[in-house]
Design a protein around this motif. Structure first.
Motif, PDB file in Angstrom:
ATOM      1  N   VAL A  74     -32.274 -38.450 -12.016  1.00  0.00           N
ATOM      2  CA  VAL A  74     -33.543 -37.986 -11.432  1.00  0.00           C
ATOM      3  C   VAL A  74     -34.678 -38.138 -12.441  1.00  0.00           C
ATOM      4  O   VAL A  74     -35.784 -38.584 -12.094  1.00  0.00           O
ATOM      5  N   GLY A  75     -34.403 -37.790 -13.682  1.00  0.00           N
ATOM      6  CA  GLY A  75     -35.443 -37.931 -14.715  1.00  0.00           C
ATOM      7  C   GLY A  75     -35.829 -39.374 -14.948  1.00  0.00           C
ATOM      8  O   GLY A  75     -37.010 -39.703 -15.110  1.00  0.00           O
ATOM      9  N   GLY A  76     -34.830 -40.269 -14.948  1.00  0.00           N
ATOM     10  CA  GLY A  76     -35.123 -41.701 -15.126  1.00  0.00           C
ATOM     11  C   GLY A  76     -35.938 -42.255 -13.971  1.00  0.00           C
ATOM     12  O   GLY A  76     -36.861 -43.052 -14.170  1.00  0.00           O
ATOM     13  N   GLY A 112     -43.484 -42.717 -12.898  1.00  0.00           N
ATOM     14  CA  GLY A 112     -44.646 -42.195 -13.623  1.00  0.00           C
ATOM     15  C   GLY A 112     -45.257 -43.215 -14.567  1.00  0.00           C
ATOM     16  O   GLY A 112     -46.464 -43.216 -14.807  1.00  0.00           O
ATOM     17  N   LEU A 113     -44.428 -44.087 -15.141  1.00  0.00           N
ATOM     18  CA  LEU A 113     -44.932 -45.125 -16.044  1.00  0.00           C
ATOM     19  C   LEU A 113     -45.380 -46.381 -15.290  1.00  0.00           C
ATOM     20  O   LEU A 113     -45.784 -47.370 -15.905  1.00  0.00           O
ATOM     21  N   ASP A 114     -45.319 -46.326 -13.952  1.00  0.00           N
ATOM     22  CA  ASP A 114     -45.740 -47.421 -13.082  1.00  0.00           C
ATOM     23  C   ASP A 114     -44.996 -48.717 -13.403  1.00  0.00           C
ATOM     24  O   ASP A 114     -45.577 -49.799 -13.452  1.00  0.00           O
ATOM     25  N   PRO A 134     -47.307 -43.568 -10.063  1.00  0.00           N
ATOM     26  CA  PRO A 134     -47.735 -42.290 -10.629  1.00  0.00           C
ATOM     27  C   PRO A 134     -48.355 -41.339  -9.607  1.00  0.00           C
ATOM     28  O   PRO A 134     -48.279 -40.129  -9.757  1.00  0.00           O
ATOM     29  N   GLY A 135     -48.921 -41.843  -8.525  1.00  0.00           N
ATOM     30  CA  GLY A 135     -49.551 -40.977  -7.524  1.00  0.00           C
ATOM     31  C   GLY A 135     -48.591 -40.496  -6.451  1.00  0.00           C
ATOM     32  O   GLY A 135     -48.968 -39.700  -5.590  1.00  0.00           O
ATOM     33  N   ASP A 136     -47.346 -40.953  -6.490  1.00  0.00           N
ATOM     34  CA  ASP A 136     -46.366 -40.575  -5.474  1.00  0.00           C
ATOM     35  C   ASP A 136     -45.835 -39.166  -5.746  1.00  0.00           C
ATOM     36  O   ASP A 136     -45.694 -38.748  -6.895  1.00  0.00           O
TER      37      ASP A 136
END
Length: 192
Positions: free
Chosen positions: A20-22, A28-30, A42-44
């Motif tokens: 989940v973190g990956g 997040g890093l697009d 990142p906006g999701d």
């Protein structure tokens, strides 16, 4: 058994958190993620508003959510109680004759009992665990017998020699024992 459960639970929790973190980090890093990836950029958001509202109208949704959470809480409480329970006896109260007594480390008595049991004829290995209260211990003994050993004789020698010596040297009135016997695996001898 408990250490195996601990390792499996910690391993599964680690894998879930890593996955989940990956996934969240990649979004997040697009980074360029595959089409089946749960988050795109990142906006999701993690759970969309449509997903949050989809199951609320179903009659089975809330009972299932509550039941799953109850099972998770019960498993967590069971795991916590299992962690706090002491499987071995830490010390044995030895009557010293002065009215106060002395404390003998449980592991020391276990190792002496195991050593004496291994010295018996027909015993390949022995494992001893003390349980119970410090003024009334009980032993759990596991013996691995050699192929030629007689289980009855090994049990008699254990009770009359090793357990009797431990009981007398610790000044105990009784030292009950649960003994489990297992035969050592061996290959059949060939006759020419």
């Amino acid at each position: 058994m408990l250490h195996i459960v601990n390792r499996v639970l910690i391993g599964l929790a680690g894998l879930v958190l890593l996955g989940v973190g990956g996934a969240a980090l990649a979004a997040g890093l697009d980074l360029d993620v595959p089409s089946w990836w749960p988050w795109r950029g990142p906006g999701d958001v993690l759970v969309s508003e449509a997903d949050r509202r989809r199951w609320r109208a179903e009659d089975w949704w809330w009972p299932v959510v509550i039941a799953v959470l109850a099972v998770v809480v019960l498993l967590a409480v069971w795991w916590l109680v299992a962690q706090l329970r002491r499987p071995r006896l830490a010390e044995v109260l030895v009557e010293s004759g002065d009215g106060e007594g002395a404390l003998l480390r449980g592991r020391a008595l276990e190792s002496v009992l195991a050593g004496e049991a291994e010295d018996l004829e027909g015993v390949a290995r022995a494992k001893v665990v003390l349980r119970g209260r410090r003024n009334a211990p009980a032993a759990r003994v596991r013996l691995l017998l050699e192929p030629h050993a007689s289980p009855g004789e090994a049990l008699d020698h254990l009770a009359s020699e090793a357990l009797a010596r431990a009981r007398d040297s610790a000044g105990l009135t009784a030292l009950p024992a649960e003994v489990r016997l297992r035969a050592e695996k061996h290959r059949a001898k060939r006759v020419l």
